[in-house]
Design a protein around this motif. Structure first.
Motif: not given
Length: 74
Positions: A23-24, A35-36, A45-47, A54-55
């Motif tokens: 989750h955000a 980043v989540y 992870v950044e989505i 991308r982890m």
């Protein structure tokens, strides 16, 4: 801030994948992506808006594997 949740799949090399929901957070990576994280904080992870994941390294996972799939849940 995007409140979306995502499901990440990680290939285990077997018949099934490991799956984690994230989750955000209020964090934004240097890339400008949101980043989540999972409930434990061990997976970060950044989505991007188009679902590119991308982890982000953590103390628990300094060299995290990249997900084999990323799906928006909400």
């Amino acid at each position: 801030m995007d409140q979306a949740r995502y499901r990440l799949a990680f290939s285990t090399g077997g018949d099934t994948d490991d799956v984690v929901e994230v989750h955000a957070t209020c964090e934004v990576a240097a890339s400008g992506r949101q980043v989540y994280r999972d409930e434990t904080g061990g997976v970060r992870v950044e989505i991007s808006g188009d679902g590119d994941a991308r982890m982000v390294p953590t103390s628990a996972h300094p060299h995290p594997a990249q997900p084999s799939g990323c799906w928006r849940l909400s």
